[in-house]
Write an enzyme that holds these catalytic residues in place. Structure first.
Site, mmCIF file in Angstrom:
data_model
loop_
_atom_site.group_PDB
_atom_site.id
_atom_site.type_symbol
_atom_site.label_atom_id
_atom_site.label_comp_id
_atom_site.label_asym_id
_atom_site.label_seq_id
_atom_site.Cartn_x
_atom_site.Cartn_y
_atom_site.Cartn_z
ATOM 1 N N GLY A 37 0.798 -1.226 0.000
ATOM 2 C CA GLY A 37 0.000 0.000 0.000
ATOM 3 C C GLY A 37 0.826 1.268 0.000
ATOM 4 O O GLY A 37 0.301 2.357 0.279
ATOM 5 N N LYS A 38 2.111 1.156 -0.326
ATOM 6 C CA LYS A 38 3.007 2.326 -0.320
ATOM 7 C C LYS A 38 2.474 3.455 -1.189
ATOM 8 O O LYS A 38 2.311 4.592 -0.720
ATOM 9 C CB LYS A 38 4.411 1.934 -0.819
ATOM 10 C CG LYS A 38 5.148 0.949 0.035
ATOM 11 C CD LYS A 38 6.522 0.635 -0.548
ATOM 12 C CE LYS A 38 6.468 0.081 -1.950
ATOM 13 N NZ LYS A 38 5.730 -1.189 -2.068
ATOM 14 N N SER A 106 12.457 -0.473 -2.024
ATOM 15 C CA SER A 106 13.780 -0.252 -1.416
ATOM 16 C C SER A 106 14.064 -1.320 -0.355
ATOM 17 O O SER A 106 14.054 -1.031 0.838
ATOM 18 C CB SER A 106 13.903 1.162 -0.838
ATOM 19 O OG SER A 106 12.821 1.510 -0.009
#
Length: 199
Positions: A37-38, A106
Site C-alpha cells: 500500500g506504499k 527499497s
C-alpha cells in the site's frame, strides 16, 4: 565521474525556498513489500498535504522506471542503483523546499541508510508500510505475486529476493489493520508533530 565539473551555488538558498513555502522540507521514504500500500498511502498523504496548502511531490517507483531509471532491471545491483538515483533526485527536491514522498520497495537496509545519509537526518523520515506478505499476496493488485510464484518473475522481493524490514522506522504504518484514510492521517499527524507542516 568527470573531474571537469564544479558545483554551482545558487543565489537563493534552501532555507529561503523553505521559508517561502512556510514548511520544513523533508523526504518521506515509504518502504514496504509490493502490494503493501506504499503508493496508495503516499497518494492519500499528498492529497491531505495539498489540502493543507503544503508543497509536495510524489516520486513513485513504477513512474520513475518509465523515464529516469528505465535502463535498470531488478537484479540486486540494479535495485541499489535505482535507490541511489532516486536519493539524488529527492535531495534536489528537498533543496527546492518541497516535502518529497518516495514510494519504493527499497528492500535493503543499507540502501535506505545510504539515502538517509545523502539527504540528511533532519530531512529524512523512513515510513514503514508494514503489511504481512500473505496480505500483500492476497491483494496482488498487479498480478506480480502470481507471476513470481509461477517462475515468470525472477528476483521478486519477498519471494526470490529478500526484503529487509526497517528496525526503527520514524513512522510505522500497518495497512492490514487501518483504512487508507487512517494511515494517511497518521503520517500527516506525525509530520505536524515533528514540525514539518503547520497544524
Amino acid at each position: 565521474m568527470s573531474t571537469n565539473i564544479v558545483w554551482h551555488n545558487t543565489q537563493i538558498t534552501s532555507q529561503q525556498r523553505a521559508d517561502q513555502k512556510q514548511q520544513k522540507p523533508v523526504v518521506l521514504w515509504f518502504t514496504g513489500l509490493s502490494g503493501s500500500g506504499k503508493s496508495t498511502v503516499a497518494n492519500a498523504v499528498e492529497s491531505l498535504l495539498f489540502a493543507k496548502g503544503a508543497h509536495s511531490y510524489l516520486l513513485d517507483g513504477d513512474n520513475v522506471r518509465f523515464g529516469l531509471n528505465k535502463d535498470l532491471g531488478f537484479s540486486d545491483e540494479d535495485r541499489v542503483e535505482n535507490i541511489r538515483r532516486i536519493s539524488e533526485v529527492a535531495k534536489l527536491f528537498v533543496d527546492s523546499g518541497l516535502i518529497v514522498l518516495t514510494a519504493f520497495i527499497s528492500p535493503f537496509i543499507a540502501d535506505r541508510a545510504q539515502a538517509k545519509s545523502l539527504i540528511g537526518d533532519a530531512n529524512f523520515l523512513e515510513v514503514f508500510i508494514d503489511t504481512p506478505i500473505e496480505v500483500c499476496e492476497s491483494r496482488d493488485p498487479k498480478g506480480l505475486y502470481k507471476k513470481a510464484r509461477a517462475g515468470e518473475i525472477k528476483n521478486f522481493t519477498g519471494i526470490g529476493s529478500a526484503y529487509e524490514a526497517p528496525v526503527a522506522p520514524d513512522i510505522h504504518i500497518q495497512t492490514d489493520t487501518l483504512s487508507i484514510e487512517a494511515c494517511a492521517t497518521a503520517v500527516v499527524d506525525a509530520l505536524t508533530t515533528k514540525g514539518y507542516v503547520k497544524s
